[in-house]
Design a protein around this motif. Sequence first.
Motif, PDB file in Angstrom:
ATOM      1  N   GLU A  14      -7.600   0.367  27.071  1.00 13.86           N
ATOM      2  CA  GLU A  14      -9.106   0.537  27.186  1.00 13.86           C
ATOM      3  C   GLU A  14      -9.778  -0.772  26.734  1.00 13.86           C
ATOM      4  OE1 GLU A  14     -12.202   2.738  28.389  1.00 13.86           O
ATOM      5  OE2 GLU A  14     -10.318   3.344  28.365  1.00 13.86           O
ATOM      6  N   ASP A  15      -9.391  -1.344  25.726  1.00 13.86           N
ATOM      7  CA  ASP A  15     -10.143  -2.856  25.267  1.00 13.86           C
ATOM      8  C   ASP A  15      -9.199  -4.020  25.385  1.00 13.86           C
ATOM      9  OD1 ASP A  15     -12.583  -1.250  24.673  1.00 13.86           O
ATOM     10  OD2 ASP A  15     -11.445  -0.427  22.878  1.00 13.86           O
ATOM     11  N   VAL A  16      -9.636  -4.986  26.099  1.00 15.22           N
ATOM     12  CA  VAL A  16      -8.846  -5.993  26.276  1.00 15.22           C
ATOM     13  C   VAL A  16      -9.733  -7.163  26.008  1.00 15.22           C
ATOM     14  CG1 VAL A  16      -7.385  -4.941  27.964  1.00 15.22           C
ATOM     15  CG2 VAL A  16      -9.302  -6.415  28.848  1.00 15.22           C
ATOM     16  N   VAL A  17      -9.008  -8.528  26.227  1.00 19.92           N
ATOM     17  CA  VAL A  17      -9.984  -9.560  26.143  1.00 19.92           C
ATOM     18  C   VAL A  17     -10.958  -9.881  27.337  1.00 19.92           C
ATOM     19  CG1 VAL A  17      -9.938 -12.197  25.810  1.00 19.92           C
ATOM     20  CG2 VAL A  17      -8.162 -10.756  24.534  1.00 19.92           C
ATOM     21  N   THR A  18     -12.226 -10.094  27.161  1.00 19.27           N
ATOM     22  CA  THR A  18     -12.998 -10.279  28.297  1.00 19.27           C
ATOM     23  C   THR A  18     -13.851 -11.612  27.822  1.00 19.27           C
ATOM     24  OG1 THR A  18     -14.709  -8.961  27.023  1.00 19.27           O
ATOM     25  CG2 THR A  18     -13.280  -7.757  28.677  1.00 19.27           C
ATOM     26  N   VAL A  19     -14.718 -12.119  28.824  1.00 19.64           N
ATOM     27  CA  VAL A  19     -15.730 -13.159  28.543  1.00 19.64           C
ATOM     28  C   VAL A  19     -16.961 -12.261  28.642  1.00 19.64           C
ATOM     29  CG1 VAL A  19     -14.234 -15.064  29.185  1.00 19.64           C
ATOM     30  CG2 VAL A  19     -15.535 -13.794  30.755  1.00 19.64           C
ATOM     31  N   GLU A  20     -18.022 -12.804  27.813  1.00 16.65           N
ATOM     32  CA  GLU A  20     -19.182 -12.586  28.075  1.00 16.65           C
ATOM     33  C   GLU A  20     -20.294 -13.477  27.415  1.00 16.65           C
ATOM     34  OE1 GLU A  20     -21.997  -8.814  25.962  1.00 16.65           O
ATOM     35  OE2 GLU A  20     -19.894  -8.905  25.643  1.00 16.65           O
ATOM     36  N   GLN A  21     -21.392 -13.600  28.213  1.00 10.90           N
ATOM     37  CA  GLN A  21     -22.500 -14.849  27.934  1.00 10.90           C
ATOM     38  C   GLN A  21     -23.738 -14.047  27.088  1.00 10.90           C
ATOM     39  OE1 GLN A  21     -24.625 -16.221  31.498  1.00 10.90           O
ATOM     40  NE2 GLN A  21     -24.750 -18.091  30.468  1.00 10.90           N
ATOM     41  N   ILE A  22     -23.600 -14.265  25.942  1.00 13.10           N
ATOM     42  CA  ILE A  22     -24.595 -13.935  24.882  1.00 13.10           C
ATOM     43  C   ILE A  22     -25.582 -14.939  24.554  1.00 13.10           C
ATOM     44  CG2 ILE A  22     -24.558 -12.945  22.427  1.00 13.10           C
ATOM     45  CD1 ILE A  22     -21.670 -12.202  22.961  1.00 13.10           C
ATOM     46  N   ASP A  23     -26.867 -14.470  24.789  1.00  8.39           N
ATOM     47  CA  ASP A  23     -27.789 -15.617  24.347  1.00  8.39           C
ATOM     48  C   ASP A  23     -27.814 -17.085  25.019  1.00  8.39           C
ATOM     49  OD1 ASP A  23     -29.413 -13.516  22.860  1.00  8.39           O
ATOM     50  OD2 ASP A  23     -28.234 -14.120  21.374  1.00  8.39           O
ATOM     51  N   GLY A  24     -27.078 -17.057  26.281  1.00  9.77           N
ATOM     52  CA  GLY A  24     -26.780 -18.211  27.069  1.00  9.77           C
ATOM     53  C   GLY A  24     -25.680 -18.892  26.721  1.00  9.77           C
ATOM     54  N   THR A  25     -24.697 -18.244  25.669  1.00 16.11           N
ATOM     55  CA  THR A  25     -23.582 -18.914  25.320  1.00 16.11           C
ATOM     56  C   THR A  25     -22.346 -17.980  25.688  1.00 16.11           C
ATOM     57  OG1 THR A  25     -24.328 -20.092  23.586  1.00 16.11           O
ATOM     58  CG2 THR A  25     -22.250 -19.937  23.359  1.00 16.11           C
ATOM     59  N   TRP A  26     -21.367 -18.642  26.463  1.00 11.38           N
ATOM     60  CA  TRP A  26     -20.261 -18.035  26.802  1.00 11.38           C
ATOM     61  C   TRP A  26     -19.117 -17.659  25.490  1.00 11.38           C
ATOM     62  CZ3 TRP A  26     -19.239 -15.165  30.884  1.00 11.38           C
ATOM     63  CH2 TRP A  26     -20.051 -15.587  32.134  1.00 11.38           C
ATOM     64  N   TRP A  27     -18.398 -16.561  25.362  1.00  5.21           N
ATOM     65  CA  TRP A  27     -17.670 -16.110  24.505  1.00  5.21           C
ATOM     66  C   TRP A  27     -16.293 -15.500  25.085  1.00  5.21           C
ATOM     67  CZ3 TRP A  27     -18.151 -17.824  19.426  1.00  5.21           C
ATOM     68  CH2 TRP A  27     -19.368 -18.410  18.900  1.00  5.21           C
ATOM     69  N   PHE A  28     -15.310 -15.629  24.140  1.00  7.60           N
ATOM     70  CA  PHE A  28     -14.041 -14.607  24.690  1.00  7.60           C
ATOM     71  C   PHE A  28     -14.632 -13.497  23.656  1.00  7.60           C
ATOM     72  CE2 PHE A  28     -11.366 -18.000  25.939  1.00  7.60           C
ATOM     73  CZ  PHE A  28     -11.041 -17.714  27.354  1.00  7.60           C
ATOM     74  N   VAL A  29     -14.392 -12.211  24.072  1.00  7.68           N
ATOM     75  CA  VAL A  29     -14.486 -11.278  23.255  1.00  7.68           C
ATOM     76  C   VAL A  29     -13.267 -10.406  23.161  1.00  7.68           C
ATOM     77  CG1 VAL A  29     -15.947  -9.114  22.961  1.00  7.68           C
ATOM     78  CG2 VAL A  29     -16.880 -11.016  23.634  1.00  7.68           C
ATOM     79  N   GLY A  30     -12.617 -10.136  21.914  1.00  9.69           N
ATOM     80  CA  GLY A  30     -11.436  -9.627  21.619  1.00  9.69           C
ATOM     81  C   GLY A  30     -11.581  -8.270  22.026  1.00  9.69           C
ATOM     82  N   PRO A  31     -10.474  -7.405  21.956  1.00 15.32           N
ATOM     83  CA  PRO A  31     -10.331  -5.919  21.907  1.00 15.32           C
ATOM     84  C   PRO A  31     -11.148  -5.191  21.019  1.00 15.32           C
ATOM     85  CG  PRO A  31      -8.324  -6.824  22.323  1.00 15.32           C
ATOM     86  CD  PRO A  31      -9.097  -7.957  21.635  1.00 15.32           C
ATOM     87  N   ASP A  32     -11.249  -5.851  19.610  1.00 14.16           N
ATOM     88  CA  ASP A  32     -11.852  -5.428  18.706  1.00 14.16           C
ATOM     89  C   ASP A  32     -13.530  -5.532  18.622  1.00 14.16           C
ATOM     90  OD1 ASP A  32     -11.998  -8.025  17.981  1.00 14.16           O
ATOM     91  OD2 ASP A  32     -10.854  -7.939  16.236  1.00 14.16           O
ATOM     92  N   GLY A  33     -13.998  -6.570  19.738  1.00  8.06           N
ATOM     93  CA  GLY A  33     -15.375  -6.634  19.954  1.00  8.06           C
ATOM     94  C   GLY A  33     -15.734  -8.120  19.367  1.00  8.06           C
ATOM     95  N   ASP A  34     -14.720  -8.671  18.483  1.00  8.27           N
ATOM     96  CA  ASP A  34     -15.258  -9.871  17.820  1.00  8.27           C
ATOM     97  C   ASP A  34     -15.152 -11.030  19.017  1.00  8.27           C
ATOM     98  OD1 ASP A  34     -15.487  -8.715  15.428  1.00  8.27           O
ATOM     99  OD2 ASP A  34     -13.068  -9.382  14.811  1.00  8.27           O
ATOM    100  N   ARG A  35     -16.215 -11.986  18.754  1.00  7.23           N
ATOM    101  CA  ARG A  35     -16.406 -13.344  19.577  1.00  7.23           C
ATOM    102  C   ARG A  35     -15.315 -14.308  19.101  1.00  7.23           C
ATOM    103  NH1 ARG A  35     -22.729 -14.040  19.342  1.00  7.23           N
ATOM    104  NH2 ARG A  35     -23.435 -11.776  19.700  1.00  7.23           N
ATOM    105  N   PHE A  36     -14.842 -15.057  19.792  1.00  3.88           N
ATOM    106  CA  PHE A  36     -14.090 -15.971  19.806  1.00  3.88           C
ATOM    107  C   PHE A  36     -13.928 -17.215  20.654  1.00  3.88           C
ATOM    108  CE2 PHE A  36     -11.137 -13.430  21.721  1.00  3.88           C
ATOM    109  CZ  PHE A  36     -10.108 -14.144  22.431  1.00  3.88           C
ATOM    110  N   VAL A  37     -13.468 -18.266  20.378  1.00  5.27           N
ATOM    111  CA  VAL A  37     -13.074 -19.321  21.337  1.00  5.27           C
ATOM    112  C   VAL A  37     -11.681 -19.481  21.103  1.00  5.27           C
ATOM    113  CG1 VAL A  37     -15.270 -20.575  21.378  1.00  5.27           C
ATOM    114  CG2 VAL A  37     -13.651 -21.433  19.514  1.00  5.27           C
TER     115      VAL A  37
END
Length: 456
Positions: A14-37
């Motif tokens: 259900e949850d996988v690694v995605t990418v998301e732009q947050i406040d103009g900055t891109w992040w990987f977002v892990g299955p647990d919702g944590d942002r990372f590079v």
Amino acid sequence: MVLRDNSNAKEVPEDVVTVEQIDGTWWFVGPDGDRFVTLGVNHIEPHLWLGSYNEAETLERHGEDFTTMYDTFNPYGDAAEDWIETIVEKVTALGFNSFGRHVQAGVPHQYYADDIYYVAPMNTAPIASWKQVQENAFKLFGPFPDPFSDEFERDVAHRVEQVCLKHRAEENLLGYFYADLPWWQLRPDEQRDYDEHTFIFPWATAIIQMDADAAGKQRWVEVLQDAYHSASEAADVYNIDADSWDDLAETKDWFDPTDDESVYEDLLTLMRGVADRWYGLHEEYIRQYDGKHLILGDKQNFIPEWLFPFLEEYVDVTLIQKYEPFEAHHETVERLYEKTGNPIVNGDGSFSIVRDEQSVAGSKGYHFDTEEEVGEAYRQYVRKSLEQPYMLGWHHCGVIEQWDDSERGDIETSETGFLDPYETEYDVITDHIEEANRMAAQWHGDVAADGGVEDE
């Protein structure tokens, strides 16, 4: 194409690694919702641990069953699993969180998939430049395929199925990776070296020399039919004795044209079709087997601008390869981002010194004179690249340093590393690496918070 019944295969979580732009900055977002590079390591390959100088120590450290009775790597023994667990432990202690390119293909991914992010290579076809230009490369890897053929589509579909069914259930999968350094076009320095400025698309050059009934050759004739009023007009441009389109289909020698500009445009039109076929087929079949994980496409050190629309359409994250300080390619990656909208990862790069034990083969990486300079260059690359809201990390080219008396890998140059061949850290280097990796996410987050960060 009819897909097989894979109802018993493991499903995409259900949850996988995605990418998301947050406040103009891109992040990987892990299955647990944590942002990372992503801070990764490449070249986890057994031959680097089995040189004449370190094989005995490797077998003593990890176990005699690291190799078979034929002195080849044994991926299924206890030693191999211990070896991978040790690498994971060492690199995560330094703040790395990913395995990048060139993890030995025979190593079961189950040894590390639960403990670290990783990429899944597809290796669909031998279109990499290093596979095409090495001596006897065709014997090892084969020539460029015909991308317009039904056989090519079957091969892509089969390979995608294999890889997706193997990896799609893994939450820590960063994404799917195609070719390593595809040879889309000669770089400017290669054009000078080859003294060739018209036939600069190696894959197109292979296609136009195919047999008349090849699908790629038929596509080439269609390109010519769209560009010229008659077969005779096309033949005049290419300085060919041909009276019909069938004659042109039979032609294999196109290399003495009278109008280089027209020929260049014809070849570029063909290559746009090749790129659409390459990226389109991969994306189509990946999404049939896995609708969630990221598509990373190819890792490239030179991306011509005509390729940008295909990256924008078919790829989620663009991978580059740069062995140099960030400021040397800052302008290039910024334009790449502006044109594609894709966040970017430097998927391969390193800094190094050439040690006495590497005097014959040399060493990969951007060279410095001291370990202090190498470590500081790593720190500066992480900081300066992650100041950019579209950069999502980089993968270091090598874990363990390779010396001359060792089996070669993808190129003749020795691999770089922050461990010596006996798995001991180069402390002067790793002190900088550990600090940079620890600060990386904060530096990247400061872009959104402060509109940029000042160097220390």
